[in-house]
Design a protein around this motif. Sequence first.
Motif, PDB file in Angstrom:
ATOM      1  N   LYS A  90      99.095 -28.046 -49.705  1.00 24.16           N
ATOM      2  CA  LYS A  90      98.736 -28.698 -48.440  1.00 24.16           C
ATOM      3  C   LYS A  90      99.549 -29.973 -48.226  1.00 24.16           C
ATOM      4  O   LYS A  90      99.824 -30.348 -47.075  1.00 24.16           O
ATOM      5  CB  LYS A  90      97.241 -29.022 -48.415  1.00 24.16           C
ATOM      6  CG  LYS A  90      96.339 -27.791 -48.406  1.00 24.16           C
ATOM      7  CD  LYS A  90      96.476 -26.978 -47.144  1.00 24.16           C
ATOM      8  CE  LYS A  90      95.503 -25.804 -47.113  1.00 24.16           C
ATOM      9  NZ  LYS A  90      95.653 -24.998 -45.897  1.00 24.16           N
ATOM     10  N   ARG A  91      99.930 -30.633 -49.306  1.00 22.86           N
ATOM     11  CA  ARG A  91     100.787 -31.820 -49.152  1.00 22.86           C
ATOM     12  C   ARG A  91     102.172 -31.409 -48.646  1.00 22.86           C
ATOM     13  O   ARG A  91     102.776 -32.125 -47.853  1.00 22.86           O
ATOM     14  CB  ARG A  91     100.895 -32.560 -50.477  1.00 22.86           C
ATOM     15  CG  ARG A  91      99.644 -33.361 -50.818  1.00 22.86           C
ATOM     16  CD  ARG A  91      99.858 -34.298 -51.991  1.00 22.86           C
ATOM     17  NE  ARG A  91      98.685 -35.155 -52.175  1.00 22.86           N
ATOM     18  CZ  ARG A  91      98.013 -35.256 -53.315  1.00 22.86           C
ATOM     19  NH1 ARG A  91      98.402 -34.566 -54.383  1.00 22.86           N
ATOM     20  NH2 ARG A  91      96.969 -36.055 -53.394  1.00 22.86           N
ATOM     21  N   ARG A  92     102.639 -30.257 -49.087  1.00 28.92           N
ATOM     22  CA  ARG A  92     103.949 -29.789 -48.632  1.00 28.92           C
ATOM     23  C   ARG A  92     103.892 -29.293 -47.198  1.00 28.92           C
ATOM     24  O   ARG A  92     104.841 -29.499 -46.423  1.00 28.92           O
ATOM     25  CB  ARG A  92     104.440 -28.646 -49.542  1.00 28.92           C
ATOM     26  CG  ARG A  92     104.819 -29.081 -50.944  1.00 28.92           C
ATOM     27  CD  ARG A  92     105.557 -27.969 -51.683  1.00 28.92           C
ATOM     28  NE  ARG A  92     104.747 -26.760 -51.810  1.00 28.92           N
ATOM     29  CZ  ARG A  92     103.946 -26.502 -52.838  1.00 28.92           C
ATOM     30  NH1 ARG A  92     103.847 -27.384 -53.838  1.00 28.92           N
ATOM     31  NH2 ARG A  92     103.250 -25.382 -52.894  1.00 28.92           N
ATOM     32  N   ALA A  93     102.787 -28.633 -46.847  1.00 34.53           N
ATOM     33  CA  ALA A  93     102.680 -28.040 -45.506  1.00 34.53           C
ATOM     34  C   ALA A  93     101.247 -28.146 -45.013  1.00 34.53           C
ATOM     35  O   ALA A  93     100.478 -27.178 -45.068  1.00 34.53           O
ATOM     36  CB  ALA A  93     103.139 -26.581 -45.534  1.00 34.53           C
ATOM     37  N   PRO A  94     100.828 -29.327 -44.532  1.00 34.15           N
ATOM     38  CA  PRO A  94      99.444 -29.486 -44.055  1.00 34.15           C
ATOM     39  C   PRO A  94      99.185 -28.650 -42.799  1.00 34.15           C
ATOM     40  O   PRO A  94     100.105 -28.362 -42.022  1.00 34.15           O
ATOM     41  CB  PRO A  94      99.345 -30.987 -43.746  1.00 34.15           C
ATOM     42  CG  PRO A  94     100.764 -31.426 -43.544  1.00 34.15           C
ATOM     43  CD  PRO A  94     101.608 -30.567 -44.428  1.00 34.15           C
ATOM     44  N   GLY A  95      97.923 -28.247 -42.640  1.00 31.24           N
ATOM     45  CA  GLY A  95      97.524 -27.463 -41.478  1.00 31.24           C
ATOM     46  C   GLY A  95      96.359 -28.113 -40.769  1.00 31.24           C
ATOM     47  O   GLY A  95      95.986 -29.262 -41.060  1.00 31.24           O
ATOM     48  N   ASP A  96      95.748 -27.377 -39.854  1.00 26.03           N
ATOM     49  CA  ASP A  96      94.581 -27.868 -39.117  1.00 26.03           C
ATOM     50  C   ASP A  96      93.321 -27.411 -39.838  1.00 26.03           C
ATOM     51  O   ASP A  96      92.614 -26.508 -39.398  1.00 26.03           O
ATOM     52  CB  ASP A  96      94.604 -27.333 -37.684  1.00 26.03           C
ATOM     53  CG  ASP A  96      93.451 -27.865 -36.848  1.00 26.03           C
ATOM     54  OD1 ASP A  96      92.861 -28.890 -37.243  1.00 26.03           O
ATOM     55  OD2 ASP A  96      93.123 -27.235 -35.818  1.00 26.03           O
ATOM     56  N   ASP A  97      93.027 -28.039 -40.972  1.00 23.19           N
ATOM     57  CA  ASP A  97      91.890 -27.628 -41.794  1.00 23.19           C
ATOM     58  C   ASP A  97      91.386 -28.829 -42.584  1.00 23.19           C
ATOM     59  O   ASP A  97      92.023 -29.896 -42.617  1.00 23.19           O
ATOM     60  CB  ASP A  97      92.284 -26.489 -42.739  1.00 23.19           C
ATOM     61  CG  ASP A  97      93.482 -26.833 -43.613  1.00 23.19           C
ATOM     62  OD1 ASP A  97      93.341 -27.687 -44.497  1.00 23.19           O
ATOM     63  OD2 ASP A  97      94.569 -26.237 -43.420  1.00 23.19           O
ATOM     64  N   LEU A  98      90.231 -28.656 -43.207  1.00 24.31           N
ATOM     65  CA  LEU A  98      89.577 -29.761 -43.896  1.00 24.31           C
ATOM     66  C   LEU A  98      90.359 -30.231 -45.119  1.00 24.31           C
ATOM     67  O   LEU A  98      90.474 -31.437 -45.362  1.00 24.31           O
ATOM     68  CB  LEU A  98      88.162 -29.342 -44.310  1.00 24.31           C
ATOM     69  CG  LEU A  98      87.324 -30.393 -45.052  1.00 24.31           C
ATOM     70  CD1 LEU A  98      87.229 -31.678 -44.245  1.00 24.31           C
ATOM     71  CD2 LEU A  98      85.934 -29.849 -45.354  1.00 24.31           C
ATOM     72  N   VAL A  99      90.915 -29.319 -45.902  1.00 23.26           N
ATOM     73  CA  VAL A  99      91.674 -29.737 -47.085  1.00 23.26           C
ATOM     74  C   VAL A  99      92.864 -30.592 -46.672  1.00 23.26           C
ATOM     75  O   VAL A  99      93.119 -31.653 -47.255  1.00 23.26           O
ATOM     76  CB  VAL A  99      92.137 -28.517 -47.901  1.00 23.26           C
ATOM     77  CG1 VAL A  99      93.025 -28.966 -49.065  1.00 23.26           C
ATOM     78  CG2 VAL A  99      90.938 -27.748 -48.445  1.00 23.26           C
ATOM     79  N   SER A 100      93.588 -30.163 -45.652  1.00 19.91           N
ATOM     80  CA  SER A 100      94.733 -30.938 -45.185  1.00 19.91           C
ATOM     81  C   SER A 100      94.304 -32.320 -44.704  1.00 19.91           C
ATOM     82  O   SER A 100      94.981 -33.325 -44.966  1.00 19.91           O
ATOM     83  CB  SER A 100      95.444 -30.198 -44.046  1.00 19.91           C
ATOM     84  OG  SER A 100      95.977 -28.976 -44.495  1.00 19.91           O
TER      85      SER A 100
END
Length: 409
Positions: free
Chosen positions: A202-212
Amino acid sequence: MNKKKAELLGQGCETDPYPVWARLRQEEPVSKVVLRDGLHCWLVTRYDDARAALADPLLSRDPRVAGPWWQESDRGRKLEDGAHLGVHLLTREAPDHTRLRRLVSAAFTQRRAKAMRERVQEIADSLIDAVQARGHADLVADFAYPLATTVICEVMGIPTRDRDLFRQWTSNAVVSEPEGNGAHAVPPRSPDDYLRALVAAKRRAPGDDLVSALVTAGEDRLSETELLSMLFLLLIAGHEGMVGLIANATLALLENPDQLLLLRDRPDLWSSAVEEVLRYDGPMELAAWRFTAGPVTIGGTPIPAGEPVVISLAAAHRDPDRFDEPDRLDVTRSDNPHLGFGHGLHYCLGAPLARLEGGIAMETLFRRLPDLSLAVSAERLHRQPSFVLRGLYDLPVTFTPVRSPARSR
C-alpha cells in the motif's frame, strides 16, 4: 472456586451457558473467578453493573495498569508484545485511544455503511446462488464467513483471495475437528508477516481504502506497531463477530419458528430482529478485558487497583431486572438497550456496518431459502470453545434445491 464457577469455566458450557450465568447473577453477581489458564479475574454479571462498568473511567482497557503478576503472565505479555499485534483500540485509553479512533472512524460511519447496502446485497445473493442448487450447505463456511470476510476485505482494501488466511488467525483455528478428522494445520503464514507485506504494498501503490488511509496518515501517523495492531484488530473484529451474529441468528430463528413466521409476515422487523439476536444470543459472550486503574466498587463489591475485570454481556442480556422474559426471543422487543456493541467511550466503531450487514444477510437467507432447516440436531452443532466469543464452528442446513436464481425482493 465453587461448583457454579467451575461449571462456567470448564468444558461443556459452550452449548448453553445461560443457566450458569443466571445462578451467578443471582447469587454472586460480582465474583472472583479463576480462568482455565490459571489467571484470575473479577466477573460482572448484572445488567446495571455491566453498563456502568463499560463506561467507568477507572476500568481501563490498557493492560499496563494491571498488577505485575498479570504483566509477567503469558496473556499479559501477548497484549504488550508488538509481534502479537496487541497495541490497538482495545488496549489503549486517551489520548492514544482518541488518536487511533479518529484515524479509522471515517470508514465506519452510518453514511458509509448505507453506501455499501447494494454491494452487501450483491455478495449475499451471489453466495446463495452458489449453493441453492445443492439443497444443502454449511452456512458458516458457505455463507456467513465469505460474506463477512468479503465485506471487510473490500472496506480495508485487502485482496479477497487472501480471506481463507483469516479464519486460521481467529478463534476458529483452535477448534478441534469432529472426532476422527484430525486437527487444523498450522497457518502457513503469520498475520504479522502478512500485514507487513500488505503495508509495504500500500505504501508503493495506495488506493481508496482503509489500509491506504492509515498507511498515509498525516500528523496522527501511526507507529509501525500501532499500524499492524490496528489492521489486525479491524480485520479480525470486522469479520469474526459478523460470522457469529449470522450463525447465531440463523440458529435462534430456526429454533423459534413462531418468530421466523412473524418476520415472514412483517419484513419490516428484520432490523429489530438483529438487535434482539445481539441481546438473546450475541457473538460476544464477554466484553474485552479491563483493569482497575484504582480501587473501585462494583455492585457493592470492592475491587483493588491493578485487577482484571471481565464483564459478561451474555449474563447482562438475560437479566430479568432489565428485560421482560429475557430467555425468550422476541423480534418485536422495543425496549432493548443491549450492550452487544459496548457502551461509552469504547462503543464499537463498526456497529452501523454490522447492523446493515446482519439485516441484509438474514433477510436474504430466509427469503431465498424459505424452507431452510437444520441438517442435524442443535445439540450436535460444534461451538467454538471460547470464553469470549460465542459462535458456531459449522451450521449444516438443508433446503429445497432451486435451479435458477430467485432474487425477487
